[in-house]
Design a protein around this motif. Structure first.
Motif, PDB file in Angstrom:
ATOM      1  N   UNK A  31      54.599  42.482  40.565  1.00 53.42           N
ATOM      2  CA  UNK A  31      55.335  41.434  40.898  1.00 53.42           C
ATOM      3  C   UNK A  31      54.227  40.198  40.299  1.00 53.42           C
ATOM      4  N   UNK A  32      53.050  40.873  40.669  1.00 54.93           N
ATOM      5  CA  UNK A  32      51.632  40.027  39.725  1.00 54.93           C
ATOM      6  C   UNK A  32      51.882  39.952  38.441  1.00 54.93           C
ATOM      7  N   UNK A  33      52.113  40.468  37.540  1.00 55.37           N
ATOM      8  CA  UNK A  33      52.840  40.641  36.180  1.00 55.37           C
ATOM      9  C   UNK A  33      53.943  39.315  35.867  1.00 55.37           C
ATOM     10  N   UNK A  36      52.114  36.055  37.152  1.00 58.30           N
ATOM     11  CA  UNK A  36      51.329  35.557  35.955  1.00 58.30           C
ATOM     12  C   UNK A  36      52.006  35.292  34.637  1.00 58.30           C
ATOM     13  N   UNK A  37      52.929  35.795  34.771  1.00 63.76           N
ATOM     14  CA  UNK A  37      54.044  35.138  33.343  1.00 63.76           C
ATOM     15  C   UNK A  37      54.498  33.574  33.729  1.00 63.76           C
ATOM     16  N   UNK A  38      54.762  33.673  35.372  1.00 61.46           N
ATOM     17  CA  UNK A  38      54.954  32.553  35.361  1.00 61.46           C
ATOM     18  C   UNK A  38      54.253  31.225  35.080  1.00 61.46           C
ATOM     19  N   UNK A  39      52.843  31.479  35.535  1.00 65.33           N
ATOM     20  CA  UNK A  39      51.829  30.268  35.692  1.00 65.33           C
ATOM     21  C   UNK A  39      51.728  30.346  34.656  1.00 65.33           C
ATOM     22  N   UNK A  44      51.027  26.093  35.440  1.00 65.71           N
ATOM     23  CA  UNK A  44      50.126  26.271  37.150  1.00 65.71           C
ATOM     24  C   UNK A  44      48.765  26.721  37.488  1.00 65.71           C
ATOM     25  N   UNK A  45      47.664  26.780  37.791  1.00 67.80           N
ATOM     26  CA  UNK A  45      46.926  27.648  37.842  1.00 67.80           C
ATOM     27  C   UNK A  45      46.751  27.699  39.569  1.00 67.80           C
ATOM     28  N   UNK A  46      47.219  27.855  40.728  1.00 65.30           N
ATOM     29  CA  UNK A  46      47.277  28.348  42.256  1.00 65.30           C
ATOM     30  C   UNK A  46      46.690  29.820  42.648  1.00 65.30           C
TER      31      UNK A  46
END
Length: 89
Positions: A31-33, A36-39, A44-46
């Motif tokens: 999920x983190x990967x 991160x790809x979506x960000x 978006x750096x939230x």
């Protein structure tokens, strides 16, 4: 206790620990990967956007697989207590 029994006991316990940790860490990692790809794609750096989904997935895995994880740990503990007489003597 002979070295072979100790090695067998340690390898069995490490195998169980690796299985349980993998079960908890791997979904959060995936999920983190994805987050991160979506960000990276949307720039978006939230911080909460990366932390909250990993937390929710980890809680979901604990909720779904918690009974099996505790059962595995209990089975291992019972097997250790059953073998305790042969391990000491």
């Amino acid at each position: 206790m002979s070295p072979e029994i100790a090695i067998d006991l340690i390898s069995e316990s490490l195998h169980l620990v690796m299985l349980l940790v993998t079960l908890l860490v791997l979904p959060g990692l995936l999920v983190g990967l994805l987050v991160s790809l979506f960000q990276a794609a949307t720039q978006i750096n939230e911080q909460t956007m990366s932390f909250l989904p990993k937390l929710l997935v980890t809680l979901l895995v604990v909720g779904l697989m918690g009974r099996w994880m505790v059962g595995s740990l209990m089975d291992f503990c019972v097997s250790i207590f059953e073998r305790a007489a042969t391990l000491v003597g």
